[in-house]
Enzyme design. Sequence first.
Site, PDB file in Angstrom:
ATOM      1  N   ASP A  51      37.722  31.983  50.429  1.00  0.00           N
ATOM      2  CA  ASP A  51      36.966  33.152  49.984  1.00  0.00           C
ATOM      3  C   ASP A  51      35.856  32.616  49.080  1.00  0.00           C
ATOM      4  O   ASP A  51      35.811  31.418  48.750  1.00  0.00           O
ATOM      5  CB  ASP A  51      37.896  34.127  49.245  1.00  0.00           C
ATOM      6  CG  ASP A  51      37.365  35.569  49.238  1.00  0.00           C
ATOM      7  OD1 ASP A  51      36.161  35.751  49.528  1.00  0.00           O
ATOM      8  OD2 ASP A  51      38.134  36.488  48.946  1.00  0.00           O
ATOM      9  N   HIS A 110      37.719  39.039  42.019  1.00  0.00           N
ATOM     10  CA  HIS A 110      36.337  38.756  41.645  1.00  0.00           C
ATOM     11  C   HIS A 110      36.235  38.470  40.146  1.00  0.00           C
ATOM     12  O   HIS A 110      35.314  37.789  39.700  1.00  0.00           O
ATOM     13  CB  HIS A 110      35.425  39.938  42.000  1.00  0.00           C
ATOM     14  CG  HIS A 110      35.261  40.139  43.467  1.00  0.00           C
ATOM     15  ND1 HIS A 110      36.148  40.883  44.217  1.00  0.00           N
ATOM     16  CD2 HIS A 110      34.325  39.678  44.335  1.00  0.00           C
ATOM     17  CE1 HIS A 110      35.752  40.884  45.481  1.00  0.00           C
ATOM     18  NE2 HIS A 110      34.657  40.161  45.577  1.00  0.00           N
TER      19      HIS A 110
END
Length: 329
Positions: free
Chosen positions: A248, A179
Amino acid sequence: MPNTAAIFGPEGPEVTPWERDFFRDADPLGFILFARNIENPDQLRRLTNDLRESVGRHAPILIDQEGGRVQRMREPHWREYLPALDQMRRATDPMRAQWIRNRLIAAELHAVGIDVNCAPLADLVEDATHPVLRNRLYGGDIATVVEAARICAEAHLVGGILPVLKHIPGYGRAAVDSHTDLPRVDADRAALDAHDFAPFRALNDIAMGMTAHIVFSTIDPDQPATTSAKMMQVIRQDIGFDGLIMTDDLSMEALSGTVAERAAASIKAGCDIILHCNGKPDEMQAVAEAAGEMTAQAKTRANRALAQRKTPDDIDIPMLEAEFAALLD
């Protein structure tokens, strides 16, 4: 079939007038929901209905409802679950508990109009596995992880929910959080084939999968799997995964460039679908343009996956809840 090779996350708990027009025109494959979209069961049913109405078809609606830290639907309206790794270690019969947990999750999702869950995870627990991922996993040995992932997928399917296998081709060695940073793995190819990629090879018949934003330097030192044609070849040919592959979340900072550049690179590498989650209108527009229309092959894979949607099998929820509690006592 839809046009745009993307799945979008709406911005809030209701479809805005701008989103309704944009979704109608872009016609993405489907949608993904987060905590910001969820208030209560009645609101959530309205939202899933309105999203499908915006594109004029029964579009797939996704969520990350693994249980544990990663679950978007929470108390007081929905059950709270232990992190998966904690449950695997605590349950007297871990695989039975795994089935019940995921069958209950499937029932909760189906009741509010959600029909795709981003689970199971087939990544392996390693010494270096980053804490953001570690306790979401099922174990460190291939046999255990494959069995637990298969049970998760099957419990979802009988509950009317499509599973998404993640994170292909293996995220367990990641020592940083994708992230915020780009993980790099320097293991040699033989070790990757024998270990990291093995669970995904065993589960390659699952109809939908999600890539890992991670660099495998011995295969492609420059690009993470999501944007690497070399890694997509490994996924398709060596791992043998011929399901619908989505990225993703494109918003994660492991990827470089603008969202449009990320989307274009992912499609060029061989991903079927772009997953864009943050709900920002300007980014959604850019992604839609860069992703372009779904390819014929992507549409075939999507049709094959969506054909698995079914009416859930009947279950006795109170009985399952009691058994689940006993397994964890």
